[in-house]
Design a protein around this motif. Sequence first.
Motif, PDB file in Angstrom:
ATOM      1  N   VAL A  53       0.837  -1.207   0.000  1.00  0.00           N
ATOM      2  CA  VAL A  53       0.000   0.000   0.000  1.00  0.00           C
ATOM      3  C   VAL A  53       0.868   1.252   0.000  1.00  0.00           C
ATOM      4  O   VAL A  53       0.615   2.205  -0.749  1.00  0.00           O
ATOM      5  CB  VAL A  53      -0.942   0.005   1.224  1.00  0.00           C
ATOM      6  CG1 VAL A  53      -1.713   1.315   1.292  1.00  0.00           C
ATOM      7  CG2 VAL A  53      -1.902  -1.167   1.154  1.00  0.00           C
ATOM      8  N   SER A  54       1.906   1.258   0.825  1.00  0.00           N
ATOM      9  CA  SER A  54       2.797   2.416   0.899  1.00  0.00           C
ATOM     10  C   SER A  54       3.493   2.653  -0.430  1.00  0.00           C
ATOM     11  O   SER A  54       3.598   3.793  -0.895  1.00  0.00           O
ATOM     12  CB  SER A  54       3.847   2.194   1.997  1.00  0.00           C
ATOM     13  OG  SER A  54       3.239   2.047   3.261  1.00  0.00           O
ATOM     14  N   ALA A  55       3.969   1.573  -1.064  1.00  0.00           N
ATOM     15  CA  ALA A  55       4.674   1.704  -2.343  1.00  0.00           C
ATOM     16  C   ALA A  55       3.776   2.294  -3.409  1.00  0.00           C
ATOM     17  O   ALA A  55       4.172   3.206  -4.149  1.00  0.00           O
ATOM     18  CB  ALA A  55       5.200   0.333  -2.790  1.00  0.00           C
ATOM     19  N   ILE A  56       2.553   1.788  -3.494  1.00  0.00           N
ATOM     20  CA  ILE A  56       1.630   2.275  -4.519  1.00  0.00           C
ATOM     21  C   ILE A  56       1.248   3.725  -4.259  1.00  0.00           C
ATOM     22  O   ILE A  56       1.153   4.536  -5.192  1.00  0.00           O
ATOM     23  CB  ILE A  56       0.390   1.364  -4.576  1.00  0.00           C
ATOM     24  CG1 ILE A  56       0.779   0.007  -5.176  1.00  0.00           C
ATOM     25  CG2 ILE A  56      -0.729   2.003  -5.403  1.00  0.00           C
ATOM     26  CD1 ILE A  56      -0.323  -1.017  -5.179  1.00  0.00           C
ATOM     27  N   SER A  57       1.042   4.079  -2.989  1.00  0.00           N
ATOM     28  CA  SER A  57       0.671   5.469  -2.680  1.00  0.00           C
ATOM     29  C   SER A  57       1.807   6.431  -3.027  1.00  0.00           C
ATOM     30  O   SER A  57       1.562   7.535  -3.525  1.00  0.00           O
ATOM     31  CB  SER A  57       0.290   5.605  -1.207  1.00  0.00           C
ATOM     32  OG  SER A  57       1.413   5.363  -0.376  1.00  0.00           O
ATOM     33  N   LEU A  58       3.059   6.015  -2.796  1.00  0.00           N
ATOM     34  CA  LEU A  58       4.204   6.864  -3.128  1.00  0.00           C
ATOM     35  C   LEU A  58       4.333   7.044  -4.638  1.00  0.00           C
ATOM     36  O   LEU A  58       4.551   8.154  -5.126  1.00  0.00           O
ATOM     37  CB  LEU A  58       5.496   6.260  -2.561  1.00  0.00           C
ATOM     38  CG  LEU A  58       5.631   6.203  -1.033  1.00  0.00           C
ATOM     39  CD1 LEU A  58       6.963   5.581  -0.640  1.00  0.00           C
ATOM     40  CD2 LEU A  58       5.483   7.585  -0.416  1.00  0.00           C
ATOM     41  N   VAL A  59       4.206   5.951  -5.377  1.00  0.00           N
ATOM     42  CA  VAL A  59       4.309   6.028  -6.835  1.00  0.00           C
ATOM     43  C   VAL A  59       3.165   6.864  -7.405  1.00  0.00           C
ATOM     44  O   VAL A  59       3.369   7.671  -8.319  1.00  0.00           O
ATOM     45  CB  VAL A  59       4.316   4.615  -7.457  1.00  0.00           C
ATOM     46  CG1 VAL A  59       4.204   4.694  -8.980  1.00  0.00           C
ATOM     47  CG2 VAL A  59       5.585   3.881  -7.073  1.00  0.00           C
ATOM     48  N   ASP A  60       1.966   6.689  -6.858  1.00  0.00           N
ATOM     49  CA  ASP A  60       0.816   7.477  -7.339  1.00  0.00           C
ATOM     50  C   ASP A  60       1.050   8.971  -7.119  1.00  0.00           C
ATOM     51  O   ASP A  60       0.636   9.798  -7.933  1.00  0.00           O
ATOM     52  CB  ASP A  60      -0.465   7.037  -6.632  1.00  0.00           C
ATOM     53  CG  ASP A  60      -0.983   5.709  -7.165  1.00  0.00           C
ATOM     54  OD1 ASP A  60      -0.519   5.282  -8.244  1.00  0.00           O
ATOM     55  OD2 ASP A  60      -1.840   5.095  -6.500  1.00  0.00           O
TER      56      ASP A  60
END
Length: 454
Positions: A53-60
Amino acid sequence: MRANKPIQAASDRMFTRRFLYTLIVPLVIEQFLAVTIGMADTVMVASSGEAAVSAISLVDAITILVVTMFAAFATGGAVVASQYLGRKDYASANSAAKQLLVVSVVVSTIMMLLCIPFRRQIISFTFGSIEKQVLDNGATYFLYILASLPFLATYNACAALFRSMGHSKVNLWVSVIMNLINVVGNAYFIFVLHLGVTGAGLATLLSRIIGSAIILVLIANPMNVISIRNYRRLEWRWEMIKRILRIGIPNGIEGSVFQVGKLLVQGFIAVFGTASIAANAISGSVTSFINIPGGAIGLASITVIGQAIGAKRPDQAVYYGKRLLLITYISMAALAIPGYFLTPSIVHIFNLSAEATEYARTIIRTAMIFSALLWPTAFALPNFLRAAGDAKFTMLVSMFSMWAFRVAMSYFLAITLNWGIYGVWIGMYFDWFSRSVFFLVRFVRGKWKTKRVI
């Protein structure tokens, strides 16, 4: 007396009530789906763990800057095409459409090729030192997002052209298909194949490939006023591209600066602890629903105001500008008023701590009030000006207001005066008020009516 006011005659109006209805309603539904399905994506990805979740939120957070740029190109192309349609110069409208597609595909492909080898460095540079697992997941997810950029740019360009023709229903159905593929793909790749962030990335890439393919077939229909059929002869016409960029570049700079400012303000909130971060996230999600009608009408105004200006009917641009602004106020108030009274029940759903609940309840209620009062003139009205070609003015106002109020005043109120998360949101309301004043004065004085790009 009536002869001096032809604008009041229904027969003199450029657009029927039915046209406005069929233009705006699909846009509202499309934006509503985007928000709700985005939340569904987050819920499904959450099953892969906090690192995912953290990775996707950062990339988004990074890719939204890129998406903003493509949306700016699309807006520029839609404004130019709409003005040509208003002038009934269909050959030039088609030429503008081809140039928009060329610019979007070329720029997105170059960006994809440049960023893929350095995606880990981009994430590290943007967010500093983060856990290795989060960085690894982010680099994996980022690969698929970057690979999808040419397809996303193609979809955005064609969707903007359909809006300029008044066919927003086409975009709605293609968007529904894309979102369904994304949700089903996430479910299959994440829950069945257990691919985690790779599955989320694959679903996004697949949905954008199919969506772009569908909309390219639809834009080639010879029955369309704007039709792109011969993709082998997409010539590069600098004069037309310059017209598109006259809107696209200021709009892109404005949008990018806005996103950077939002990231900075989120950094202020992080200082105040978990309760403030959670309350801010929930408040942003809830209040985004209130802004959906305003965002949809802002997009619709590109078609309406753009065609009126292209037809050299500034009187119609003013008439429909006032009407669209009134519709925006009514629709947003219709959501904000019940939302204000239902706020305690809405916040209760998220099961926050007592401190975060109190923050969220207060913020959402104030946001309901200020959204209904200021958001239409702060964010819908500037689209009227952009549609007329007055993009440089909106860019300058937005950049000034963002840094002076949303960033600087938020810092002063939240950090210096120690108002915490409330200071950040109050700074944002000052930003909305500042924009509203500048854009209302510009609209009333009428200088924007002379800024045609064709």
